[in-house]
Design an enzyme around this catalytic site. Structure first.
Site, PDB file in Angstrom:
ATOM      1  N   GLY B 338      -3.104   9.217  10.103  1.00  0.00           N
ATOM      2  CA  GLY B 338      -4.191  10.038   9.575  1.00  0.00           C
ATOM      3  C   GLY B 338      -4.337  11.340  10.339  1.00  0.00           C
ATOM      4  O   GLY B 338      -3.353  11.866  10.853  1.00  0.00           O
ATOM      5  N   GLU B 339      -5.543  11.887  10.359  1.00  0.00           N
ATOM      6  CA  GLU B 339      -5.888  13.143  11.039  1.00  0.00           C
ATOM      7  C   GLU B 339      -5.331  14.375  10.318  1.00  0.00           C
ATOM      8  O   GLU B 339      -5.717  15.497  10.616  1.00  0.00           O
ATOM      9  CB  GLU B 339      -5.377  13.183  12.492  1.00  0.00           C
ATOM     10  CG  GLU B 339      -5.944  12.110  13.391  1.00  0.00           C
ATOM     11  CD  GLU B 339      -5.365  12.169  14.815  1.00  0.00           C
ATOM     12  OE1 GLU B 339      -4.594  13.103  15.127  1.00  0.00           O
ATOM     13  OE2 GLU B 339      -5.705  11.273  15.614  1.00  0.00           O
TER      14      GLU B 339
END
Lengths: 372, 372
Positions: B338-339
């Site tokens: 993610g991120e």
């Protein structure tokens, strides 16, 4: 004095397991769930093993684009005329080809090597520019011509055993000289240009892997169905004329290269062997580049640890090579251009993987809680 | 005054077919076999259609990382403790997280948006640094907190309808402000951070696509088999409590987001809608980011043309989303962080594709012969 193939092969060492272990240990300390960056983590650890540095940095990125012509082009196996090979050399040197654009994108320099172009490359006066804002100072020409193209392999060997050996040694010399001169090499991508060169590649892949010619022969730059069928026949004929049918399958890699190969294929194999002997990671491009890897692998299976496959080519024989060597492509973007174009995308991903290992904060440093 | 969701959706226009046609025409003139760069060519033409420019340039690359907490984390659905969400915000702002490293690698700036962190983010005095050479001026904090995390969706709705709407509008405002302020945005990657957020994502995907919960629920940051089983039960319970079982399947996207969503998921959906309304290409990251795309798509199917899927996540529900929307991932590197990390790799490839279109020489300019 350039190194011999044997000397180079003897210098190829196994991966540094200690560096790899330290790299994995560092990954576990970085502020992310373990293994959550998947292939990026694996790549960075592989680079640690190749370089012997558990926090490797890939600053000096080099693409070697080996260029050669093919006598078998006379058989009509390419959708493009033969003169395109030399025309593309000028295009490379002016910075207008796909490999120039993509190498600039990732901050790599390009070495264009004439190892067997069927025309003289005339650098004086400089090839007329005048189309695009280029300023591509990162593209260098290297003259290593062994012959004005190979001979037509449907009539006999594509080249002599001696020229095949020389082509590999020329690749070794290109890599070694670039290593010594100036800023060195941290990672190398290996690409090709040569009208007709999917034909010898398919021939080599069919012979070495044992796959049927039909299965490992593709449309190259854009053959139609009839063209593809004719190409398969040309390859079968070349294998027969050169006595590379199953019952005679005792040829070594240099013999194979001589009979049904190409000068740029030998050159790329030499670059790969020399890179491995210098602990430099090698990013393979597509079908032709992988055929060179196959030759290098037949000469020295230890090279496998140094090879990183970038994309899976549209050319149908590509997967057969990667399966035979036992390496997996990183991605498939339906590319089939060559020149090293797919390798640039791969190099950027490998570089990113090493930056993760070097630059990310640890749980401790960042004050982030670890897994429950 | 921020735009409403309705206003933004009304501004989303179809792709510019004329620009796409001109881009294809230019590709045919460039010094390469037609279509030989595969997905790179398709991407560049899509960007031409999105931007309305047949030779688009992607200079200003932005990653928006939306951060929020989740009440459902109380149910033990994550391998990491909840406080990691706010700890990671500081890590982002110090430049030590994976997204910082990868955004620097591709030359993108990062906007970290607190839309629902369950703690105050304290910027004065600056979070103590002292671990890595950072100098990461390209990471900006944006305070848009709507609540201190969502409520536990197994006990009732995760948030009110009003907060769900506000979360989307906050995303719209973030994108619009960044567009107006300074250098603009040429392409945006959309990522997430929030302990527990694969749980609401799987719930949304199960409800919207109709896939069984078991099929679209994965291990998140690293659950074991028992943890995964418990997570599936938590999701089923949340769907039941919120009356989102098949027979009541008439909820609109904002209702779904309110009942079983997350603030960062709404925020990302808002960023995507606003980007599309501004003709900015959107690169989706992994599972959570794609769940936001699913919400945006339910609100406005026209957004599909503006979405570019980067990687295929390890999270099992990811492919169900992409299939439902009808878009294909570019690559699979087994990532699940993610991120916005996967989006960075995607953006670099999209940028490369546009450089091909802009910078390559034509056959005529380079004096290269065309196909026979």
């Amino acid at each position: 004095m350039a190194k011999t193939i044997k000397e180079v092969i003897e210098q190829i060492r196994p991966l540094d397991l200690n560096a790899m272990e330290r790299a994995w240990a560092r990954h576990e300390m970085l502020t992310k769930p373990q293994r959550s960056l998947g292939v990026l983590e694996e790549l960075s650890v592989k680079i640690a093993g190749i370089t012997g540095n558990y926090m490797p940095e890939l600053k000096e990125k080099v693409i070697v684009t080996m260029v050669g012509d093919h006598g078998v082009a006379d058989e009509g196996v390419s959708a493009f005329p033969r003169e395109v090979t030399s025309q593309m050399v000028y295009n490379f040197l002016r910075g207008g080809a796909a490999i120039n654009v993509l190498a600039r994108h990732i901050g790599a320099r390009v070495l264009v090597v004439d190892i067997g172009v069927a025309a003289d490359i005339n650098l004086e006066p400089e090839p007329a520019a005048g189309y695009l804002p280029v300023g591509d100072q990162s593209c260098k020409f290297i003259a290593k011509k062994i012959a004005y193209g190979t001979a037509n392999m449907t009539k006999g060997p594509a080249m002599s055993y001696d020229d095949a050996r020389k082509s590999i040694e020329a690749g070794i010399e290109v890599l070694d000289n670039e290593m010594k001169g100036g800023s060195g090499i941290d990672i190398v991508g290996v690409g090709d240009m040569g009208i007709g060169n999917t034909t010898p590649s398919s021939a080599i892949v069919a012979f070495v892997t044992g796959e049927p010619v039909e299965e490992v022969t593709g449309r190259g730059t854009g053959l139609d169905d009839a063209g593809l069928k004719a190409k398969v026949e040309v390859i079968k004929s070349a294998l027969k004329v050169n006595k590379l049918v199953k019952e005679d399958a005792n040829a070594n890699a240099i013999e194979i290269l001589a009979k049904i190969g190409g000068l740029e294929i030998g050159g790329m194999a030499g670059v790969m062997l020399a890179a491995a002997s210098n602990r430099i990671p090698v990013v393979i491009d597509g079908f032709i580049s992988s055929t060179a890897a196959l030759i290098a692998y037949e000469l020295s299976p230890e090279i496998k640890d140094y090879l990183i496959a970038s994309h899976l080519s549209v050319e149908s024989g590509h997967l057969a090579i990667l399966d035979y060597i036992g390496i997996e492509p990183m991605f498939n973007l339906n590319m089939r251009l060559g020149e090293g174009t797919g390798a640039t995308v791969g190099i950027s991903i490998v570089e990113a993987s090493c930056k993760i290992l070097r630059e990310m904060a640890t749980f401790e440093d960042a004050g982030v809680s670890e897994k429950k």
